[in-house]
Design a protein around this motif. Sequence first.
Motif, PDB file in Angstrom:
ATOM      1  N   LEU A 131       2.379   6.966  -6.874  1.00  0.00           N
ATOM      2  CA  LEU A 131       1.436   8.185  -7.258  1.00  0.00           C
ATOM      3  C   LEU A 131       1.995   9.277  -6.768  1.00  0.00           C
ATOM      4  N   LYS A 132       2.415   9.651  -5.407  1.00  0.00           N
ATOM      5  CA  LYS A 132       3.330  10.796  -5.073  1.00  0.00           C
ATOM      6  C   LYS A 132       4.254  11.262  -6.229  1.00  0.00           C
TER       7      LYS A 132
ATOM      8  N   ARG B 116       2.506   1.817  -3.290  1.00  0.00           N
ATOM      9  CA  ARG B 116       1.501   2.496  -4.315  1.00  0.00           C
ATOM     10  C   ARG B 116       1.526   3.971  -4.205  1.00  0.00           C
ATOM     11  N   GLN B 117       1.215   4.238  -2.945  1.00  0.00           N
ATOM     12  CA  GLN B 117       0.999   5.806  -2.548  1.00  0.00           C
ATOM     13  C   GLN B 117       2.078   6.472  -3.221  1.00  0.00           C
TER      14      GLN B 117
ATOM     15  N   TYR C  86      -6.055   7.550 -12.319  1.00  0.00           N
ATOM     16  CA  TYR C  86      -5.442   9.097 -12.306  1.00  0.00           C
ATOM     17  C   TYR C  86      -5.399   9.642 -13.828  1.00  0.00           C
TER      18      TYR C  86
ATOM     19  N   HIS D  28       0.831  -1.238  -0.004  1.00  0.00           N
ATOM     20  CA  HIS D  28      -0.247  -0.091   0.038  1.00  0.00           C
ATOM     21  C   HIS D  28       0.860   1.127   0.059  1.00  0.00           C
ATOM     22  N   ALA D  29       1.902   1.353   0.947  1.00  0.00           N
ATOM     23  CA  ALA D  29       2.637   2.539   1.106  1.00  0.00           C
ATOM     24  C   ALA D  29       3.422   2.874  -0.380  1.00  0.00           C
TER      25      ALA D  29
ATOM     26  N   MET E 212      -4.878   2.369 -10.247  1.00  0.00           N
ATOM     27  CA  MET E 212      -4.754   3.419  -9.482  1.00  0.00           C
ATOM     28  C   MET E 212      -4.151   4.414 -10.614  1.00  0.00           C
TER      29      MET E 212
END
Length: 160
Positions: free
Chosen positions: A111-112, A107-108, A141, A104-105, A137
Amino acid sequence: MSDWTAQAVQDIEQHPEAIYRLFPQAERRGGAQARARLLAGADARTVAELYRRGDAGERLAILRALPGLELGFDALPLVEDALRTNDARLVEAALASSRWLDDHAFRQAVLKCVFMSIPLASISELDRRYDAELARMLADYAAERQAAGRQVPQDVLERL
Protein backbone atom coordinates in the motif's frame (compact mmCIF):
# COMPACT_ATOMS: atom_id res chain seq x y z
CA MET A 1 36.44 -5.22 -10.80
CA SER A 2 38.36 -1.96 -10.72
CA ASP A 3 41.86 -1.78 -9.27
CA TRP A 4 40.56 0.38 -6.44
CA THR A 5 37.81 -2.12 -5.59
CA ALA A 6 40.18 -5.08 -5.70
CA GLN A 7 42.59 -3.29 -3.35
CA ALA A 8 39.72 -2.27 -1.05
CA VAL A 9 38.44 -5.87 -0.85
CA GLN A 10 41.96 -7.04 -0.02
CA ASP A 11 42.35 -4.32 2.63
CA ILE A 12 39.05 -5.34 4.24
CA GLU A 13 40.04 -9.02 4.24
CA GLN A 14 43.23 -8.10 6.12
CA HIS A 15 41.66 -5.42 8.35
CA PRO A 16 37.85 -5.83 8.56
CA GLU A 17 37.37 -2.46 10.26
CA ALA A 18 38.67 -0.78 7.08
CA ILE A 19 35.20 -1.22 5.58
CA TYR A 20 33.98 1.74 7.65
CA ARG A 21 36.54 3.98 5.94
CA LEU A 22 36.30 2.49 2.45
CA PHE A 23 32.56 1.93 2.02
CA PRO A 24 31.56 5.63 1.86
CA GLN A 25 34.06 6.33 -0.94
CA ALA A 26 33.54 3.07 -2.83
CA GLU A 27 31.14 4.23 -5.51
CA ARG A 28 33.13 7.36 -6.32
CA ARG A 29 36.46 5.53 -6.44
CA GLY A 30 35.48 2.04 -7.58
CA GLY A 31 32.32 2.42 -9.63
CA ALA A 32 28.66 1.56 -9.29
CA GLN A 33 29.13 -2.04 -8.09
CA ALA A 34 31.99 -1.39 -5.68
CA ARG A 35 29.84 -1.04 -2.57
CA ALA A 36 28.13 -4.38 -3.19
CA ARG A 37 31.52 -6.05 -3.61
CA LEU A 38 32.76 -4.60 -0.32
CA LEU A 39 29.65 -5.89 1.45
CA ALA A 40 30.05 -9.43 0.13
CA GLY A 41 32.09 -10.62 3.09
CA ALA A 42 30.55 -8.41 5.77
CA ASP A 43 28.61 -9.83 8.69
CA ALA A 44 25.14 -8.63 9.72
CA ARG A 45 26.44 -6.35 12.48
CA THR A 46 28.80 -4.58 10.10
CA VAL A 47 26.14 -4.16 7.41
CA ALA A 48 23.71 -2.76 9.99
CA GLU A 49 26.30 -0.30 11.28
CA LEU A 50 27.16 0.84 7.75
CA TYR A 51 23.45 1.33 7.10
CA ARG A 52 23.00 3.28 10.34
CA ARG A 53 25.95 5.56 9.56
CA GLY A 54 25.23 5.89 5.86
CA ASP A 55 23.71 8.63 3.80
CA ALA A 56 20.82 7.89 1.44
CA GLY A 57 23.13 6.68 -1.33
CA GLU A 58 24.98 4.32 0.99
CA ARG A 59 21.72 3.00 2.44
CA LEU A 60 20.39 2.48 -1.07
CA ALA A 61 23.49 0.47 -2.01
CA ILE A 62 23.07 -1.70 1.08
CA LEU A 63 19.38 -2.32 0.42
CA ARG A 64 20.10 -3.24 -3.19
CA ALA A 65 22.80 -5.65 -2.05
CA LEU A 66 20.68 -7.36 0.64
CA PRO A 67 19.17 -10.06 -1.61
CA GLY A 68 22.69 -11.28 -2.45
CA LEU A 69 24.01 -11.19 1.11
CA GLU A 70 23.52 -14.09 3.45
CA LEU A 71 22.12 -12.16 6.41
CA GLY A 72 18.81 -13.97 6.77
CA PHE A 73 16.39 -12.32 9.17
CA ASP A 74 19.18 -10.02 10.40
CA ALA A 75 18.34 -7.95 7.32
CA LEU A 76 14.76 -7.34 8.52
CA PRO A 77 15.49 -4.23 10.65
CA LEU A 78 17.13 -2.57 7.65
CA VAL A 79 14.16 -3.37 5.42
CA GLU A 80 11.73 -2.12 8.08
CA ASP A 81 13.70 1.11 8.53
CA ALA A 82 13.70 1.79 4.80
CA LEU A 83 9.95 1.20 4.62
CA ARG A 84 9.44 3.93 7.25
CA THR A 85 11.09 6.54 5.02
CA ASN A 86 9.50 8.78 2.44
CA ASP A 87 12.33 8.16 -0.01
CA ALA A 88 10.78 6.16 -2.86
CA ARG A 89 14.20 4.82 -3.89
CA LEU A 90 14.76 3.29 -0.45
CA VAL A 91 11.23 1.90 -0.22
CA GLU A 92 11.50 0.29 -3.65
CA ALA A 93 14.94 -1.16 -2.87
CA ALA A 94 13.71 -2.53 0.46
CA LEU A 95 10.95 -4.43 -1.28
CA ALA A 96 13.50 -6.45 -3.21
CA SER A 97 14.02 -8.10 0.19
CA SER A 98 10.33 -8.47 1.02
CA ARG A 99 10.69 -12.18 1.80
CA TRP A 100 11.60 -11.25 5.38
CA LEU A 101 8.39 -9.30 5.98
CA ASP A 102 5.45 -11.01 7.62
CA ASP A 103 2.16 -10.92 5.70
CA HIS A 104 0.78 -7.85 7.49
CA ALA A 105 3.98 -5.83 6.99
CA PHE A 106 4.16 -6.95 3.35
CA ARG A 107 0.60 -5.77 2.67
CA GLN A 108 1.32 -2.41 4.33
CA ALA A 109 4.47 -2.05 2.23
CA VAL A 110 2.48 -2.71 -0.95
CA LEU A 111 0.00 0.00 0.00
CA LYS A 112 2.85 2.39 0.75
CA CYS A 113 4.15 1.73 -2.76
CA VAL A 114 0.75 2.55 -4.20
CA PHE A 115 0.61 5.81 -2.22
CA MET A 116 4.14 6.71 -3.35
CA SER A 117 3.46 5.85 -7.02
CA ILE A 118 6.00 3.02 -6.98
CA PRO A 119 4.99 0.50 -9.67
CA LEU A 120 3.63 -2.75 -8.26
CA ALA A 121 5.74 -4.61 -10.82
CA SER A 122 8.85 -3.61 -8.84
CA ILE A 123 7.74 -5.53 -5.73
CA SER A 124 9.45 -8.88 -5.46
CA GLU A 125 7.22 -11.81 -4.61
CA LEU A 126 4.01 -9.83 -5.16
CA ASP A 127 2.46 -12.55 -7.29
CA ARG A 128 3.31 -15.25 -4.76
CA ARG A 129 2.18 -13.24 -1.73
CA TYR A 130 -0.90 -11.61 -3.24
CA ASP A 131 -3.81 -12.81 -1.13
CA ALA A 132 -7.47 -12.06 -0.45
CA GLU A 133 -6.64 -9.52 2.26
CA LEU A 134 -4.29 -7.56 0.00
CA ALA A 135 -6.90 -7.69 -2.77
CA ARG A 136 -9.46 -6.28 -0.33
CA MET A 137 -7.10 -3.51 0.78
CA LEU A 138 -6.37 -2.50 -2.81
CA ALA A 139 -10.07 -2.61 -3.68
CA ASP A 140 -10.85 -0.34 -0.70
CA TYR A 141 -8.12 2.05 -1.82
CA ALA A 142 -9.48 2.09 -5.38
CA ALA A 143 -13.04 2.68 -4.14
CA GLU A 144 -11.90 5.62 -1.99
CA ARG A 145 -10.01 7.16 -4.91
CA GLN A 146 -12.99 6.72 -7.24
CA ALA A 147 -15.42 8.16 -4.67
CA ALA A 148 -13.18 11.23 -4.40
CA GLY A 149 -13.11 11.59 -8.18
CA ARG A 150 -9.43 10.68 -8.34
CA GLN A 151 -7.69 8.40 -10.75
CA VAL A 152 -6.74 4.88 -9.65
CA PRO A 153 -3.31 3.72 -10.77
CA GLN A 154 -3.54 1.29 -13.68
CA ASP A 155 -1.43 -1.38 -11.98
CA VAL A 156 -3.86 -1.38 -9.05
CA LEU A 157 -6.84 -1.76 -11.37
CA GLU A 158 -5.13 -4.68 -13.09
CA ARG A 159 -4.84 -6.50 -9.75
CA LEU A 160 -8.54 -6.19 -8.91
